[in-house]
Design an enzyme around this catalytic site. Sequence first.
Site, PDB file in Angstrom:
ATOM      1  N   LYS A 114      41.287  50.992  38.430  1.00 13.58           N
ATOM      2  CA  LYS A 114      41.462  49.838  39.594  1.00 13.58           C
ATOM      3  C   LYS A 114      42.737  49.076  40.142  1.00 13.58           C
ATOM      4  O   LYS A 114      43.037  49.308  41.216  1.00 13.58           O
ATOM      5  CB  LYS A 114      39.878  48.857  39.655  1.00 13.58           C
ATOM      6  CG  LYS A 114      40.036  47.751  40.748  1.00 13.58           C
ATOM      7  CD  LYS A 114      38.480  47.066  40.688  1.00 13.58           C
ATOM      8  CE  LYS A 114      39.369  45.406  40.133  1.00 13.58           C
ATOM      9  NZ  LYS A 114      39.730  45.187  41.060  1.00 13.58           N
ATOM     10  N   ASN A 115      42.913  48.603  38.715  1.00  8.79           N
ATOM     11  CA  ASN A 115      44.083  47.262  39.322  1.00  8.79           C
ATOM     12  C   ASN A 115      45.414  47.666  39.104  1.00  8.79           C
ATOM     13  O   ASN A 115      46.324  47.323  39.560  1.00  8.79           O
ATOM     14  CB  ASN A 115      44.196  45.928  38.072  1.00  8.79           C
ATOM     15  CG  ASN A 115      43.010  45.185  38.345  1.00  8.79           C
ATOM     16  OD1 ASN A 115      42.183  45.545  39.172  1.00  8.79           O
ATOM     17  ND2 ASN A 115      42.753  44.564  36.991  1.00  8.79           N
ATOM     18  N   CYS A 128      37.056  38.183  44.501  1.00  9.02           N
ATOM     19  CA  CYS A 128      35.821  37.303  44.033  1.00  9.02           C
ATOM     20  C   CYS A 128      36.132  36.555  43.536  1.00  9.02           C
ATOM     21  O   CYS A 128      37.462  35.865  44.047  1.00  9.02           O
ATOM     22  CB  CYS A 128      36.923  38.043  41.970  1.00  9.02           C
ATOM     23  SG  CYS A 128      35.940  38.860  41.432  1.00  9.02           S
ATOM     24  N   ASP A 164      39.476  39.869  32.049  1.00  5.61           N
ATOM     25  CA  ASP A 164      38.731  40.754  32.313  1.00  5.61           C
ATOM     26  C   ASP A 164      37.833  41.511  31.579  1.00  5.61           C
ATOM     27  O   ASP A 164      36.721  41.477  31.652  1.00  5.61           O
ATOM     28  CB  ASP A 164      39.441  41.469  32.967  1.00  5.61           C
ATOM     29  CG  ASP A 164      39.974  41.536  34.368  1.00  5.61           C
ATOM     30  OD1 ASP A 164      39.610  40.254  35.107  1.00  5.61           O
ATOM     31  OD2 ASP A 164      40.975  42.250  35.024  1.00  5.61           O
ATOM     32  N   ARG A 219      32.508  47.270  42.559  1.00  7.66           N
ATOM     33  CA  ARG A 219      33.997  47.039  43.304  1.00  7.66           C
ATOM     34  C   ARG A 219      34.695  47.663  42.495  1.00  7.66           C
ATOM     35  O   ARG A 219      35.844  48.392  42.525  1.00  7.66           O
ATOM     36  CB  ARG A 219      34.008  45.265  43.131  1.00  7.66           C
ATOM     37  CG  ARG A 219      33.071  44.694  44.628  1.00  7.66           C
ATOM     38  CD  ARG A 219      34.051  43.369  44.938  1.00  7.66           C
ATOM     39  NE  ARG A 219      35.786  43.574  44.410  1.00  7.66           N
ATOM     40  CZ  ARG A 219      36.000  43.135  43.510  1.00  7.66           C
ATOM     41  NH1 ARG A 219      35.273  41.580  43.202  1.00  7.66           N
ATOM     42  NH2 ARG A 219      37.294  42.574  43.079  1.00  7.66           N
TER      43      ARG A 219
HETATM   44  C1  UD1 Z   1      44.801  40.132  38.296  1.00 10.19           C
HETATM   45  C2  UD1 Z   1      43.282  41.610  38.646  1.00 10.19           C
HETATM   46  C3  UD1 Z   1      42.468  40.775  38.253  1.00 10.19           C
HETATM   47  C4  UD1 Z   1      43.091  39.973  36.560  1.00 10.19           C
HETATM   48  C5  UD1 Z   1      44.533  39.295  36.399  1.00 10.19           C
HETATM   49  C6  UD1 Z   1      44.869  38.783  35.042  1.00 10.19           C
HETATM   50  C7  UD1 Z   1      44.201  43.458  40.446  1.00 10.19           C
HETATM   51  C8  UD1 Z   1      43.747  43.632  41.794  1.00 10.19           C
HETATM   52  N1  UD1 Z   1      43.723  42.309  40.176  1.00 10.19           N
HETATM   53  O1  UD1 Z   1      44.619  39.700  39.448  1.00 10.19           O
HETATM   54  O2  UD1 Z   1      41.834  41.545  37.205  1.00 10.19           O
HETATM   55  O3  UD1 Z   1      41.706  39.491  36.255  1.00 10.19           O
HETATM   56  O4  UD1 Z   1      45.012  40.189  37.330  1.00 10.19           O
HETATM   57  O5  UD1 Z   1      45.169  39.756  34.511  1.00 10.19           O
HETATM   58  O6  UD1 Z   1      44.741  43.444  39.802  1.00 10.19           O
HETATM   59  N2  UD1 Z   1      47.983  31.995  39.872  1.00 10.19           N
HETATM   60  C9  UD1 Z   1      49.036  31.567  41.408  1.00 10.19           C
HETATM   61  N3  UD1 Z   1      49.162  31.334  42.250  1.00 10.19           N
HETATM   62  C10 UD1 Z   1      49.239  32.570  42.168  1.00 10.19           C
HETATM   63  C11 UD1 Z   1      49.211  33.902  41.542  1.00 10.19           C
HETATM   64  C12 UD1 Z   1      48.222  33.734  40.481  1.00 10.19           C
HETATM   65  O7  UD1 Z   1      49.043  29.975  40.752  1.00 10.19           O
HETATM   66  O8  UD1 Z   1      50.647  33.179  43.624  1.00 10.19           O
HETATM   67  C13 UD1 Z   1      47.459  31.893  39.684  1.00 10.19           C
HETATM   68  C14 UD1 Z   1      46.109  32.291  39.836  1.00 10.19           C
HETATM   69  O9  UD1 Z   1      45.044  31.109  39.508  1.00 10.19           O
HETATM   70  C15 UD1 Z   1      45.010  32.811  38.342  1.00 10.19           C
HETATM   71  C16 UD1 Z   1      46.454  33.445  37.778  1.00 10.19           C
HETATM   72  O10 UD1 Z   1      48.280  32.798  38.436  1.00 10.19           O
HETATM   73  O11 UD1 Z   1      44.536  31.373  37.746  1.00 10.19           O
HETATM   74  C17 UD1 Z   1      46.977  34.393  37.142  1.00 10.19           C
HETATM   75  O12 UD1 Z   1      46.633  35.222  38.575  1.00 10.19           O
HETATM   76  P1  UD1 Z   1      47.299  36.658  38.948  1.00 10.19           P
HETATM   77  O13 UD1 Z   1      47.843  37.133  36.777  1.00 10.19           O
HETATM   78  O14 UD1 Z   1      47.797  36.453  40.093  1.00 10.19           O
HETATM   79  O15 UD1 Z   1      45.506  37.247  38.761  1.00 10.19           O
HETATM   80  P2  UD1 Z   1      45.498  38.627  40.349  1.00 10.19           P
HETATM   81  O16 UD1 Z   1      46.642  39.536  40.057  1.00 10.19           O
HETATM   82  O17 UD1 Z   1      45.415  37.721  41.287  1.00 10.19           O
END
Ligand code: UD1
Length: 451
Positions: free
Chosen positions: A47-48, A141, A329, A421
């Site tokens: 998915k990701n 989510c 995850d 999802r």
């Molecule tokens: C992706 C995955 C999700 C997985 C996560 C971590 C997808 C669609 N989703 O989510 O399933 O659990 O990686 O492996 O690929 N953060 C900030 N600022 C930002 C961006 C992130 O503070 O601009 C924080 C987030 O709040 C979170 C952490 O960084 O606490 C990790 O987020 P991130 O690695 O960006 O996860 P996603 O890309 O949202």
Amino acid sequence: MTSAGRPRPTAHETGDAGVNGVGTERRSLLVRGGRRLVGEVILAGAKNSALKLMAASLLADEPSTIRRVPRIADVFTMIEMLRALGAEVTFDDGELRIDPSGQLNDCAPYELVRRMRASIIVMGPMVARLGRATIAMPGGCNIGPRRIDFHIRGLQKLGAAIEIEHGFIKVTCDGLRGAVVPLDYPSVGATENLLMAATAARGTTVIENAAREPEIVDLAKFLMSMGAHIEGAGSSSIAIEGGHALHGAIHEVIADRIEAGTYLLAGVVTGGDVSVSGLNPPCLELFLNKLRAMGVQVDEGDRTIRARALGPLQPVDVSTLPHPGFATDLQAQFMVALSLAEGTSIVTENVFENRFAVVDELNRLGAGITTSGHHAVVSGPRQLTGSVVEAPDLRGGAALAIAGLVAEGATEVRGLHHIDRGYEVFDVRLAALGADVERIEGRYAAGSAGR
Ligand code: UD1
């Protein structure tokens, strides 16, 4: 297991129950525990990865084909998003064809971004292709605030101007310029958005402290097959030489490592013997080592993993971290196995806030988990007993279903739209392994659980 012959997505694939499950349709998974799971799961595409590859296809003005795309609600939401942006999309038997050659719109609608936070990933490609983008602030989510400040600061470094007003992010630029972009944290989404935007920037961009997930490598491979010049994907420093026109490409999505871990755990908790195939075992290495430390017999083959619980499970401590650390995850599903282990385990969640939302529901099934901040203490062994529970989010929902497999009596996992999802035909795959599961559509099976 194939999705062939189903030209239209069903309600569970499109997530028609609404984001919070309060739509007209209610659906749940009824699990009668006590069956030992045995067999093989041929893994779906990740998915990701699929969602990001779909967004990346917007970077070319020619069609791309993406294979092994899972039939899950998030993919159907992303199809709606690509169509809303002006691309033509067909999806047949796991093969997506995306034609973004027409006039693209510059606005990602609120309804779709609200339904799926990962929609924010269209921001990088839109800015690269159009020089502007207007995107609703994300929802998705229910696992914490999930900020996007790294995405925004990174795009600003590349020369974009950003305004946030009335719940929308408005990005404009007069051509992107390559730059060194250090991330405060190796965010998966920010790395991907910047990687895609940087393909259109003049000069070289270096993303420092980049995320190293296998899905980033998959995205970089797709971009390179479209004509992008990228080095270092999979390491914490990725260099992109921008400005090369991108063309359409054909790509196959990597297998879903989270789906793999979920089915392996489903087998383990039932004392079963489950194999998953299609995945490169090293991408789950830390997870597999934790299973071994619990006393599970894990055998790795050429793109296959087999897990057998041969005796009582032992407690282990787990800390979630960015890849190659233990994947957040898989944390909720792992806690179910730890609940059965003979002793106390400590789980530390370092990636997301609110990722212990499932704990109260697991405890209602008889688990003994207490939380304090980002730590959870899991006391075992516990005999779980069936009840009615509510999935708080995608992975929490999978964890409750796994708990139901080993619980005495029946468990009704409500909020199945969360599981839909991200897991393709979850109930069908569990049933093929020997689980007694039933998808209930259109109503909740009130009163049937627990018997
Ligand atoms: C992706 C995955 C999700 C997985 C996560 C971590 C997808 C669609 N989703 O989510 O399933 O659990 O990686 O492996 O690929 N953060 C900030 N600022 C930002 C961006 C992130 O503070 O601009 C924080 C987030 O709040 C979170 C952490 O960084 O606490 C990790 O987020 P991130 O690695 O960006 O996860 P996603 O890309 O949202």
